[in-house]
Motif scaffolding. Structure first.
Motif: not given
Length: 547
Positions: A71-89, A390-397
């Protein structure tokens, strides 16, 4: 008189070359340099302080403390204009852990020259936990295959002239002393060993202790459990010890290894000395083994956090440079000096804080690089690089859209950062990028000072490498302000007191300005790669070229 010329690397990126040693470089334009200066030592301290607070209880995967960190890092990333790029948007990628424990039963027999004897299960032999089969049984003729290595580039093959088809191979885990550190680390990885054994027709693998001074009782990992990541159907997709291509992965002690070598008229000590020196000594063994064990499971739900900074080029923005760091640590465990919370301030709140500062630099950069940037905070690194695997073998991109990974794990910011080691960079064109970025920041690049630590395979960059993605991990170098260049001595003191202990909290040893400089360097490496029209490439003939 110094001769100087300037060549354009990419839009907004300039490289100035000079005949003077460490002459001033202009690797980036003033706008990029100004954005880099927004990285803050105070903010790194603040993020580490929060992430390593006792209330997060060590951020173990699948716990409320890990959720608080996310929750902390998502809050900071949002503050810095980073967009979510996980599953289902969203921000997250779900990860299904399975913890596998040794069960209540286990037995084994060893037949040498026609004589069968029981060997004590759990002391003299054990089978590694299997996340698929609750009961594992295997038997077969044995053959000794040295380190179990086939490396054509280094002209070394333990399987040359040895028929292991349908047999169980006995391996001493290690590598010849002449092997480069990252080649050695990759070669002795448990999955690499098993894949090579299966490729030569073996049905199972037994790791033998080759050190006559080792403890006689084996450290069975099934007592505390091993971890894998499972898919929706209960099939393991990431593991550091389970490989479905063999029936069994087991271990035996030195006493058993000595007896097996004797069946071929060999001295166990001479065998180990030979392969350590780079001379293979493989041979059939006049013995067979039969072993069985049962296992139990515990399933745990976890997740990675994934964010995106979109690139500026219409085509290249569909390719990605990954900045990764693990958010998890060890949770609550065995008390040391009355403290049972393993806060993980250096490991790896400091790395996560570095990624947050990289996101901040990009936020202050009006013109983004050509390629997009992925900020990936993974889970389960302490369980065996599982979340990154898991991310390297099943990335969200799309998997082929990831061109490089710049990993950040425990940079050990305890003194001024004057030099670095780029673990893994020597295998690809990333090495040249690191050299340029380090020169720009008045740092030097050094070889791995502690190859025996096998750090290359012990952190998340390795997950990307084994999936064919050039990757590196920046660690501290040895340079010190007083010119003694013995920072490794201080690191050893730090490691003994703090590494993987509850004492790794915000009250430990820190140089937060070194953390700021570390974040700037990692940003710069990723930024240059993101702007280069050419993707990073493996060195021709490299051990990882065809992964």
């Amino acid at each position: 008189m110094k001769l100087k010329f300037t060549a354009t690397l990419a839009s907004g990126v300039l490289l100035s070359l000079s005949t003077g040693v460490f002459a001033q470089q202009k690797l980036v334009n003033p706008a990029v340099d100004a954005a880099m200066q927004t990285a803050s030592a105070d903010e790194i301290k603040a993020s580490i302080t929060y992430l390593a607070d006792d209330k997060l209880l060590g951020r173990a995967p699948g716990t409320p403390g890990f959720q608080m960190g996310a929750d902390y890092v998502i809050g900071k990333l949002t503050e810095y204009g980073v967009k979510p790029a996980g599953e289902n948007g969203g921000w997250t990628q779900q990860v299904r852990f399975r913890r596998t424990f040794a069960g209540k039963t286990g037995s084994a027999t060893l037949t040498i020259a026609g004589k069968t004897d029981s060997i004590k299960y759990g002391n003299d032999i054990f089978i590694y936990p299997d996340p698929v089969h609750q009961v594992v049984t295997s038997s077969g003729q044995l053959a000794f295959a040295g380190y179990g290595i086939t490396d054509k580039q280094l002209n070394y093959d333990d399987y040359a002239g040895l028929n292991v088809k349908g047999k169980i191979v006995v391996i001493v885990r290690g590598a010849p002393k002449s092997f480069p550190s990252s080649d050695a680390s990759h070669s002795m990885d448990l999955i690499t060993i098993q894949k090579n054994a299966a490729a030569h027709g073996a049905k199972g693998v037994i790791l033998a202790v080759g050190d006559s001074t080792a403890r006689p009782i084996l450290p069975n990992p099934g007592r505390r459990g091993t971890y894998s990541i499972m898919d929706e159907k209960g099939v393991p997709v990431v593991s550091r010890n389970y490989f479905g291509g063999v029936e069994m992965l087991a271990m035996v002690g030195y006493k058993t290894f000595k007896a097996l070598a004797a069946t071929a008229g060999k001295n166990a000590g001479d065998v180990v000395a030979s392969i350590k020196a780079g001379t293979p000594m493989s041979f059939p063994v006049n013995a067979s083994v039969s072993a069985t064990a049962d296992f139990s499971y515990q399933d745990i739900a976890g997740f990675n956090v994934v964010g995106k900074i979109e690139g500026s080029d219409k085509k290249l923005k569909n390719e990605y440079v990954v900045h990764s760091a693990h958010l998890d640590h060890l949770g609550v465990g065995q008390p040391i000096q009355g403290d049972s919370i393993y806060n993980g301030a250096h490991d790896n709140a400091s790395g996560v804080s570095s990624l947050l500062q990289i996101a901040k630099i990009y936020h202050n950069l009006k013109e983004k690089p050509k390629r997009s940037i992925l900020i990936v905070m993974v889970t389960g690194e302490e369980l065996g690089d599982l979340g990154s695997g898991y991310f390297a073998s099943h990335p969200t991109v799309p998997v082929k859209s990831m061109v490089a990974d710049v990993n950040t794990d425990m940079p050990t910011i305890i003194a001024p950062l004057l030099s670095v080691t780029a673990l893994g960079a020597e295998h690809s064109s990333l090495a040249a990028v690191v050299d340029k970025a380090a020169r720009y920041m008045d740092m030097t690049v050094e070889p791995d000072p502690e190859p025996e630590q096998n750090r290359f395979v012990r952190s998340d960059q390795y997950s990307f490498v084994v999936h064919g993605i050039p990757a590196l991990h920046i660690k501290y170098g040895a340079r010190t302000p007083d010119g003694k260049n013995n920072l490794n001595d201080l690191v050893k003191v730090w490691r003994a007191k703090y590494y993987h202990k509850p004492q790794d909290d915000i009250n430990g040893m820190f140089d937060f300005d070194a953390g700021r400089k570390y974040a700037q360097l990692n940003f710069l490496i990723g930024y240059v790669v993101a702007n280069d029209p050419q993707r990073p490439t493996w060195n021709k003939g490299d051990i990882f070229e065809k992964n």
